[in-house]
Design a protein around this motif. Structure first.
Motif, PDB file in Angstrom:
ATOM      1  N   PHE A  41       1.054  -1.153  -0.124  1.00 28.63           N
ATOM      2  CA  PHE A  41       0.017  -0.092  -0.265  1.00 28.63           C
ATOM      3  C   PHE A  41       0.962   1.229  -0.137  1.00 28.63           C
ATOM      4  O   PHE A  41       0.858   2.166  -0.729  1.00 28.63           O
ATOM      5  N   TRP A  42       1.999   1.309   0.962  1.00 25.85           N
ATOM      6  CA  TRP A  42       2.699   2.669   1.057  1.00 25.85           C
ATOM      7  C   TRP A  42       3.525   2.807  -0.113  1.00 25.85           C
ATOM      8  O   TRP A  42       3.751   3.826  -0.556  1.00 25.85           O
ATOM      9  N   ASP A  43       4.178   1.756  -0.711  1.00 33.09           N
ATOM     10  CA  ASP A  43       4.596   1.708  -2.032  1.00 33.09           C
ATOM     11  C   ASP A  43       4.009   2.306  -3.235  1.00 33.09           C
ATOM     12  O   ASP A  43       4.679   3.075  -4.029  1.00 33.09           O
ATOM     13  N   THR A  44       2.708   1.975  -3.216  1.00 28.76           N
ATOM     14  CA  THR A  44       1.746   2.511  -4.441  1.00 28.76           C
ATOM     15  C   THR A  44       1.097   3.567  -4.224  1.00 28.76           C
ATOM     16  O   THR A  44       0.686   4.487  -5.013  1.00 28.76           O
ATOM     17  N   ALA A  45       0.654   4.064  -2.829  1.00 28.66           N
ATOM     18  CA  ALA A  45      -0.171   5.239  -2.342  1.00 28.66           C
ATOM     19  C   ALA A  45       0.006   6.383  -3.209  1.00 28.66           C
ATOM     20  O   ALA A  45      -0.520   7.028  -3.830  1.00 28.66           O
ATOM     21  N   PRO A  46       1.336   6.939  -3.131  1.00 29.57           N
ATOM     22  CA  PRO A  46       1.725   8.258  -3.797  1.00 29.57           C
ATOM     23  C   PRO A  46       1.243   8.041  -5.464  1.00 29.57           C
ATOM     24  O   PRO A  46       1.142   9.350  -5.966  1.00 29.57           O
ATOM     25  N   HIS A  47       0.971   7.110  -6.203  1.00 23.28           N
ATOM     26  CA  HIS A  47       0.608   7.007  -7.495  1.00 23.28           C
ATOM     27  C   HIS A  47      -0.762   7.380  -7.629  1.00 23.28           C
ATOM     28  O   HIS A  47      -1.054   7.493  -8.813  1.00 23.28           O
TER      29      HIS A  47
END
Length: 113
Positions: A41-47
């Motif tokens: 989640f945290w790896d993809t959230a900013p996208h």
């Protein structure tokens, strides 16, 4: 004026944080699986939009104890719409939705030996 012992002014737009309500995952999961879900989640959230700095602050707050989490969201100018942090906004109005699994453990977490 900030005097020693005075309480800082809390932004009226920001709610006092509370622990998320107990929740159950669709199937029992281990702490390792939960940790993997959180990392993904945290790896993809900013996208999905919003500012990386706000996502970083939300992650720090999600992983902290409530008093520190409150300080983090207040300092970052995050507007907490739901007191459990599942819905937040930044000062520009960008929306940040956090799943319960990044905020707390499910009731059906399998404790690994």
């Amino acid at each position: 004026m900030g005097c020693a012992g005075s309480t800082p002014k809390v932004d009226e737009n920001s709610k006092k944080l509370k622990k998320p309500k107990p929740w159950k995952h669709t199937q029992a999961i281990t702490p390792t699986q939960l940790s993997k879900m959180r990392e993904e989640f945290w790896d993809t959230a900013p996208h999905y939009g919003g500012q990386k700095e706000i996502w970083d602050a939300l992650r720090a707050a999600a992983e902290a104890e409530l008093p520190l989490a409150q300080t983090i969201v207040n300092s970052a100018g995050i507007i907490v719409s739901n007191s459990d942090m599942t819905l937040c906004y930044d000062e520009r109005g960008a929306k940040y939705e956090l799943p319960k699994y990044v905020l707390s453990e499910p009731t059906n977490l399998i404790r690994e030996p």
